[in-house]
Design an enzyme around this catalytic site. Sequence first.
Site, mmCIF file in Angstrom:
data_model
loop_
_atom_site.group_PDB
_atom_site.id
_atom_site.type_symbol
_atom_site.label_atom_id
_atom_site.label_comp_id
_atom_site.label_asym_id
_atom_site.label_seq_id
_atom_site.Cartn_x
_atom_site.Cartn_y
_atom_site.Cartn_z
ATOM 1 N N HIS A 1 24.153 -47.585 -16.975
ATOM 2 C CA HIS A 1 23.954 -46.137 -16.839
ATOM 3 C C HIS A 1 24.451 -45.498 -18.126
ATOM 4 C CE1 HIS A 1 23.501 -42.175 -15.417
ATOM 5 N NE2 HIS A 1 24.781 -41.927 -15.187
ATOM 6 N N TYR B 1 16.595 -50.793 -12.203
ATOM 7 C CA TYR B 1 17.862 -50.908 -12.920
ATOM 8 C C TYR B 1 18.956 -50.049 -12.287
ATOM 9 C CZ TYR B 1 17.978 -46.361 -15.306
ATOM 10 O OH TYR B 1 18.092 -45.028 -15.587
#
Length: 755
Positions: free
Chosen positions: A401, A587
Site C-alpha cells: 500500500h 493486491y
Amino acid sequence: MDRCCSATSSTNSSETVCQDTRTSHARRLLAHSLLAEMYRYNFRDENTRRPAATSAATSTATSEANSGSDSLLKVQSVNLLKSKGGQNRREHHTDAFFSDNLIIRRGQTFYMAIEFSRPFNPKSDKLALQLMLEPIFSRNIGINISVPLVNSLEDGVWQMKIVEQKDNQIHVAVNTLATASIGRYKVTVESFSPKGKLQFPCTPDDIYMLFNPWCKGDPVYLVNEAERQEYVLNSMGRIYYGTEKQIGERTWNFAQFEKDVLEACLFLLEKGQVAMAEWRDPVIVSRMVSALVNSNDDSGVLMGNWKESHAGGTAPTAWSGSGDILRQYYKSSGKPVKFAQCWVYAGVTNTVLRCLGIPTRCVTNFNSAHDTDHSLTTDIYIDEKMEVIKDKTSDSVWNFHVWNESWMTRPDLPAGYGGWQVVDATPQEPSQGSYRCGPTSVAAVRNGQVELKFDTPFVFAEVNSDKIYWQRKSDGSFSQVGMEKNTIGLNISTKAVGSESRVDITDNYKFREGSAEERAAVERASRFGSKPTLYPSSSGNDVSVEITMDGSGPRIGGDARLAIVLKNKSSSQRTVSLLCEVIVRYYTGELKATLKKENISVNLGAQETKTIPWSLQYKEYMNHLVEQGALLLVVTGQVKETQQILATQFNFRLRTPDLIITPQGQAVVGRELIVKIMFQNPLSEVLRNVTFRIEGLGMQSVRKIAYGDVDKLETITLMEKFIPTVAGPQKLLASLDCPQLTQVHGFADIVVRPN
C-alpha cells in the site's frame, strides 16, 4: 534576501505575523542599503522602463526639487518582476514553474517596481498595497491584507519599503509572513496624495503564495537543503510495489511545475470548503488534500477502481505521472478522472503537496493490513476443515500500500510528534465522516500512541498489527488458534535523497520486531482496540511452518515454484496434515478464486526439518489472473500428536517484463531526438489492443500510441521522435496497457545539452 521568522500577532492585518529575533535593526539597514546598490543593475533585466538611479538619496532630492507634489499621484504601471530567471523567482525557488505569474514563498521578501505620473514625494505622498485572497470557484470567505509603506521594515509585519527611486519610478521590498494563507492573491496599489486617493488594480497579474520550507518560521521548514531539493523541487520520483520479497519500482512524473498544475491545486483547495484563513495551516491543508484527491464523497480528483474492467477510463497501471490527471480534472471543472489505485492516489497527493510547498514523499508499506473492525489486529477465520472462510474474513492484508509522508510541526500534539506525518488519499475507511487519512504522526505510530489524532489507530494497524487466526467450532463460535507477530508492515520503503536507491524506513514506524519496545507499543495500542485481551499464552507449539521462494520469484508466462518448510523442535516424532490452497487475489487482499488445492501428509522425526517443493504451472493460472499478477498460498494444518494448529500465508506475484528505452544519439535542445522502445510479449497468447503512454523529457502532456495487437512471444520496436525544450538531466517514461497484461513500464535517463 530572505526574511524568515517565528509567529507573533500584528495589528496591521488579520494575518498572524512572524518575528526573527536574530536580525538586528542595524543589520536590516545595511541589508537594504546593499539592496539599493544591487538593484541598479538587476532591475534593468526585469523589463523596467528607465535605468536605475545612481543614488536613492539623490533621487529623493530631485523629486523634491521638481515638486509637482500638489498634483494627483497616479500609478501608471506596476512591474511584479516575475520573470522566471529574475531575482524574485530564483530566490523563492519557484523558477521551475511553467507559469509566468509571480510565484513566491511566504515568510520571504519579494520585490516590485511601480511607475507614477510624477515623482513620488515621501513627505506628502503615501502608498499601500492591498493583497486580496478571493475565491474564484466557490463562495468561500476571502482575506484582505493591507501592506503599508514604511521607512524601515520591521520583521514579522506586513510592510513594504522603498529600496530605490529614480524619477517617476520606485522599487519596493515587500515583507510577507511565514504564517500567511497560501493561495492566489489579487494585487491593488493604492496611492495617496494631498489631492486624493487612487487605486490601481494589477489584474491579471496575480501573485501566487506557497508554503516555504526554506523559512524557519514556517511550520514546514526543513533544515537540510538536499532534502528540500528532493521533497519539494524534484519532479521525478520512485514508487515501489509488489511484495516484501519481490519489490518492484516504477518512475513517476510528479509534474508539480508543469502547465496548469498549480492552478489545478488551488482549484482543488477551493473544493474543500475550508475557510481560506485555514489555508495557512499545513495540518489542515494536508488533511483536506487527503480527502480531495479521492472522489468518494466530495467530487475529488480520482475515482478508484480495483476490478478487472477499466472501460471508460485509464487502467491505474497505465498512469506514469500526475500532470495529465490534474489537468483533466481542472479543465473539466472538477469531473473525477478514471481510474486510480493506491499508487496513483499517492502520486497525485505527492504532486499537490509539493506544488503547494509542503515537503512530501511517497512511502510503500508491504504486507499492509486493513483493519475493518477497529481491533488493531488482522483477523483470519478458518472452518473445521482448515479452509479460509472468505465471507467472514473482512480484514485484509494488501501486498503493498502506497501513501505519503509530509514534513511539518504539530502544535496540536504533545512535543516530539512533529516531523513526518502520514497523509493517505486512498479511500479505505471514513475518518470524521469523510474518506481521508492523516496527517498521522509517524512518531506516534511507533510508540503505539493511538489516542493521538489523526487516524493513528488505523495507520498503526497497517504497519504493526498481529495476525490472529480464528477457527470455527462445532457450536458456531470461534476460538483463537494461532498468531503471527511479525508479518505485517515489512520493508517500508521510500526513494533515497539525491539518488534512485530505495531506503528502508521501517524503523521509523516501529521498533525492531519482537523487541521489548515493540511489544510494549503493540500492547499499549491494543488497549484502545475492540479486542483488548487477545494474547493468551500458547503451549504445545513445537512444530513450525514457513513458505520460502528463491530469488526474485517467478515471471509471468512461466511456472511458479515455492517451498514449504516444516520444522519439528521437539524430541519426539510428529505427524502433520497440511492443506495447501493457492488463491488468485487482488493486491488489496481481496480474494477472487481458488486455483488449486492439495492435501499433504508429512512425518517429522525428532528435531527434523523437511522442505516440500510446491509449484503452480502456467496453464493452471493463465486464464485466471487479475491486475498485478498477485497470488496467495495459504497453508493450514494440524499436528496429530499435540492437536497444534498450523497456519501461514505467503503473498507472491508473477513479475512482468520491462520496456527497454534507448535514445538514438545525443539529445540537444530544439533538435529532433529519436528514441527506441522495445517490448517482448512474455505470454503464449496474443495481446489485444495494446496502448503505449509516453511522458517526461519536458513534454507538457502525455503522448498516447494505439499500437494494436502483439502476437504471442513477439518482440516489437517503436521509434518515436521528440524535440527537447529544456537542458539538463531529464527522464522519459513509458508504460504499456492491454487487457491481458498490466504493470509494464520503463524509463530512460537522458541528459539534454543546450543548443
